[in-house]
Scaffold this motif. Sequence first.
Motif, mmCIF file in Angstrom:
data_model
loop_
_atom_site.group_PDB
_atom_site.id
_atom_site.type_symbol
_atom_site.label_atom_id
_atom_site.label_comp_id
_atom_site.label_asym_id
_atom_site.label_seq_id
_atom_site.Cartn_x
_atom_site.Cartn_y
_atom_site.Cartn_z
ATOM 1 N N UNK A 113 23.984 17.897 37.489
ATOM 2 C CA UNK A 113 23.891 18.046 35.833
ATOM 3 C C UNK A 113 22.880 17.557 35.206
ATOM 4 N N UNK A 114 22.198 16.672 35.465
ATOM 5 C CA UNK A 114 21.220 16.083 34.709
ATOM 6 C C UNK A 114 19.769 16.949 34.716
ATOM 7 N N UNK A 115 19.653 17.914 35.717
ATOM 8 C CA UNK A 115 18.398 18.476 36.061
ATOM 9 C C UNK A 115 17.914 19.202 34.724
ATOM 10 N N UNK A 122 9.990 20.506 31.041
ATOM 11 C CA UNK A 122 8.618 21.115 31.343
ATOM 12 C C UNK A 122 8.667 22.483 30.779
ATOM 13 N N UNK A 123 9.454 22.839 29.857
ATOM 14 C CA UNK A 123 9.229 24.179 29.031
ATOM 15 C C UNK A 123 10.095 25.460 29.869
ATOM 16 N N UNK A 124 10.964 24.858 30.721
ATOM 17 C CA UNK A 124 11.775 25.805 31.503
ATOM 18 C C UNK A 124 13.057 25.963 30.930
ATOM 19 N N UNK A 125 13.472 27.164 30.153
ATOM 20 C CA UNK A 125 14.715 27.267 29.455
ATOM 21 C C UNK A 125 16.147 27.351 30.485
ATOM 22 N N UNK A 126 16.547 26.191 30.791
ATOM 23 C CA UNK A 126 17.590 26.547 31.774
ATOM 24 C C UNK A 126 18.568 25.675 31.372
ATOM 25 N N UNK A 127 19.926 26.002 31.233
ATOM 26 C CA UNK A 127 21.213 25.141 31.080
ATOM 27 C C UNK A 127 22.256 25.023 31.857
ATOM 28 N N UNK A 128 23.085 23.806 31.753
ATOM 29 C CA UNK A 128 24.076 23.770 32.796
ATOM 30 C C UNK A 128 25.275 24.721 32.116
ATOM 31 N N UNK A 129 25.734 25.323 32.962
ATOM 32 C CA UNK A 129 27.151 26.403 32.205
ATOM 33 C C UNK A 129 28.464 25.760 32.899
ATOM 34 N N UNK A 338 20.431 22.374 24.066
ATOM 35 C CA UNK A 338 19.194 22.971 24.666
ATOM 36 C C UNK A 338 19.686 22.652 26.235
ATOM 37 N N UNK A 339 20.668 22.063 26.507
ATOM 38 C CA UNK A 339 20.712 21.306 28.107
ATOM 39 C C UNK A 339 22.012 21.733 28.544
ATOM 40 N N UNK A 340 22.885 22.185 27.926
ATOM 41 C CA UNK A 340 24.282 22.784 28.707
ATOM 42 C C UNK A 340 24.929 23.361 27.509
ATOM 43 N N UNK A 341 25.984 24.292 27.985
ATOM 44 C CA UNK A 341 26.906 24.906 27.127
ATOM 45 C C UNK A 341 28.417 24.833 27.746
ATOM 46 N N UNK A 342 29.383 24.472 26.958
ATOM 47 C CA UNK A 342 30.816 24.462 27.624
ATOM 48 C C UNK A 342 31.440 25.843 27.390
ATOM 49 N N UNK A 343 31.057 26.594 26.780
ATOM 50 C CA UNK A 343 31.731 27.861 26.306
ATOM 51 C C UNK A 343 32.380 28.552 27.707
ATOM 52 N N UNK A 344 31.806 28.382 28.728
ATOM 53 C CA UNK A 344 32.291 29.071 29.907
ATOM 54 C C UNK A 344 33.348 28.570 30.456
ATOM 55 N N UNK A 345 33.718 27.331 30.108
ATOM 56 C CA UNK A 345 34.924 26.624 30.728
ATOM 57 C C UNK A 345 36.026 26.543 29.703
#
Length: 346
Positions: A113-115, A122-129, A338-345
């Motif tokens: 979850x911390x990834x 590093x400029x990589x636009x990825x979130x935890x969903x 920028x790191x996660x979103x809880x809207x899918x759960x």
Amino acid sequence: MNYASGFSSPSSTQSVFMRLSSNHLQSVRWLIAAIAGGYALISAANFVDAAERVNYLLPAPLSAPAFAPFVIAQQQALYEKAGLEVTFSQRKGGFAVGEALANGEGDLGGASGDTPILLVNKGLPVKGVALLGGKSFLTLISRQESQVDYSSLAGKRLGVPSFKDVSYYALNDMTKRNPGSLPVIVEMSPPQLWAALAADKLDGFVGTIDWGVQAEKLGAHLNLISLDHFYPAMAQSILASNQEIARHPERIKAFVQATLVAIDEIRRHPEQAAAIYRQGMPDTPYSHAELTRIFQLFSEHVYASQSVAGTFDPTRMQQMQAAYQKLGLVNAQVPLTDLYSNKFVE
């Protein structure tokens, strides 16, 4: 209406059907059945065409019990019922999964979850969903007679699978906060870790629960302490690129919800889940009893402590950011959004 050119009127057509022989009537019945069957096949084909394809990137082989929710979701057709056709591919580690997602090489993927903290820095636009558990997926696994805990690390022989992941960062942080309790920390592969623990060449190691069960098979008697008891470590998570989130939010939600149903199955019915898992992974080295124990331990040490299944805890994420900044792994902290979103759960 003109019924010329050999076509009968409605009334005459009815009379013709009334005069059909039993053989003719049977032929009509077969024709109707064939037409109905054809429609059923067309509908099934349309369903397959309509199913949205999802390529899920794993950080390790699917056969690892930590990925059991995906296997069970496949076996129970949970993804199929959600309108998804899911395939799995592998990358070498969670960061590599995130890099691939950012480059459009997969739809969704898995990592701790911390990834996203490391990826976004590093400029990589990825979130935890979705976060697949309220506790850490890593555990401090030790021999009972060694009496390893947070306050008694002095001189202990401890192992980690890598000096470049959370397993080592957590132990390093513990020793820095307790200068008088310096352990001896070594790096080993997972099979080496559980073999060394069973042979009393290690007092403990940081790893996943199924590694501990491997040590038990070799005769070790264990204590298990979730890593988050002394470090803000997290469970594994489902990741998506910002582009994927913008383009396919419903597909993400369908995958997340189906996976959470599988986790609930593991939590409530571990023995039944073990049987389902073995159907999907017939070559697993674990017996039914061992898988049942692994799933029970996952439920207690990994999946627990979430008021809403799948949600990220902002406090935990903020603590992890601070820990990574302290270690020099990131230059600055970023907004949690920028790191996660809880809207899918939720």
